[in-house]
Design a protein around this motif. Structure first.
Motif, mmCIF file in Angstrom:
data_model
loop_
_atom_site.group_PDB
_atom_site.id
_atom_site.type_symbol
_atom_site.label_atom_id
_atom_site.label_comp_id
_atom_site.label_asym_id
_atom_site.label_seq_id
_atom_site.Cartn_x
_atom_site.Cartn_y
_atom_site.Cartn_z
ATOM 1 N N LEU A 115 33.799 34.644 33.956
ATOM 2 C CA LEU A 115 34.153 36.147 33.858
ATOM 3 C C LEU A 115 33.493 36.936 34.940
ATOM 4 N N ASP A 116 32.277 36.392 35.469
ATOM 5 C CA ASP A 116 31.442 37.182 36.478
ATOM 6 C C ASP A 116 32.584 36.941 37.742
ATOM 7 N N LYS A 117 32.849 35.595 37.912
ATOM 8 C CA LYS A 117 33.749 35.316 39.340
ATOM 9 C C LYS A 117 35.139 36.241 39.099
ATOM 10 N N VAL A 118 35.925 36.110 38.021
ATOM 11 C CA VAL A 118 37.106 36.851 37.900
ATOM 12 C C VAL A 118 36.967 38.337 38.243
ATOM 13 N N ALA A 119 35.842 39.057 37.427
ATOM 14 C CA ALA A 119 35.534 40.345 37.639
ATOM 15 C C ALA A 119 35.405 40.904 39.064
ATOM 16 N N LYS A 120 34.514 39.874 39.703
ATOM 17 C CA LYS A 120 33.996 40.302 41.070
ATOM 18 C C LYS A 120 35.078 40.222 42.183
ATOM 19 N N VAL A 121 36.221 39.587 41.871
ATOM 20 C CA VAL A 121 37.328 39.624 42.871
ATOM 21 C C VAL A 121 38.662 40.440 42.457
ATOM 22 N N ALA A 122 38.609 40.993 41.285
ATOM 23 C CA ALA A 122 39.736 41.803 40.750
ATOM 24 C C ALA A 122 39.257 43.325 41.280
ATOM 25 N N LYS A 123 40.481 43.821 41.708
ATOM 26 C CA LYS A 123 40.577 45.115 42.107
ATOM 27 C C LYS A 123 40.364 46.163 41.030
ATOM 28 N N ASN A 124 40.876 45.822 40.043
ATOM 29 C CA ASN A 124 40.681 46.715 38.894
ATOM 30 C C ASN A 124 39.783 46.055 37.613
ATOM 31 N N PRO A 125 39.493 46.829 36.465
ATOM 32 C CA PRO A 125 38.624 46.156 35.527
ATOM 33 C C PRO A 125 39.778 45.342 34.605
ATOM 34 N N ILE A 126 39.235 44.214 34.256
ATOM 35 C CA ILE A 126 40.119 43.039 33.719
ATOM 36 C C ILE A 126 40.116 43.114 32.396
ATOM 37 N N VAL A 127 41.087 42.351 31.807
ATOM 38 C CA VAL A 127 41.368 42.425 30.210
ATOM 39 C C VAL A 127 40.835 40.702 30.034
#
Length: 117
Positions: free
Chosen positions: A22-34
């Motif tokens: 979750l931390d890794k995906v959120a770090k590279v996402a341009k927007n808040p994630i679902v």
């Protein structure tokens, strides 16, 4: 796997590896994630609710063919849903016995439900 056939969970907390992902995906996402949670039982959603990179949580329940509507909800084709379970923080299991049917660790301003029959 947190749970599977012939293997029950020993905790309602998310595994450390899933929170790291979750931390890794959120770090590279341009927007808040679902975050889509698929689980046969309730999980402690506290770390996901408190995560700054999470914009929404979709609790999809137990993975099966009945989960076909997840894409429709994510992409706005069916923007509604209802929780089928009540979720609690992991610490709750240390405050009350699973055999206590009032589901309250202490006094509550709401009276317990008494079945009419």
């Amino acid at each position: 796997w947190t749970e599977r056939e012939d293997h029950d969970r020993s905790t309602i907390a998310f595994p450390k590896s899933q929170l790291e992902l979750l931390d890794k995906v959120a770090k590279v996402a341009k927007n808040p994630i679902v975050v889509v949670v698929q689980s046969g039982g309730t999980m402690d959603l506290t770390p996901i609710l408190q995560h700054a990179g999470v914009g929404a949580i979709l609790y999809a329940g137990q993975p099966s063919v009945a989960v076909l509507g997840v894409g429709d909800i994510i992409f706005g084709e069916s923007p509604s849903g209802r929780m089928i379970q009540t979720t609690y923080p992991e610490s709750y299991i240390h405050q009350i016995s699973m055999f206590e049917m009032s589901l309250r660790p202490g006094r509550s301003k709401y009276p317990p439900y008494n079945s009419p029959g």
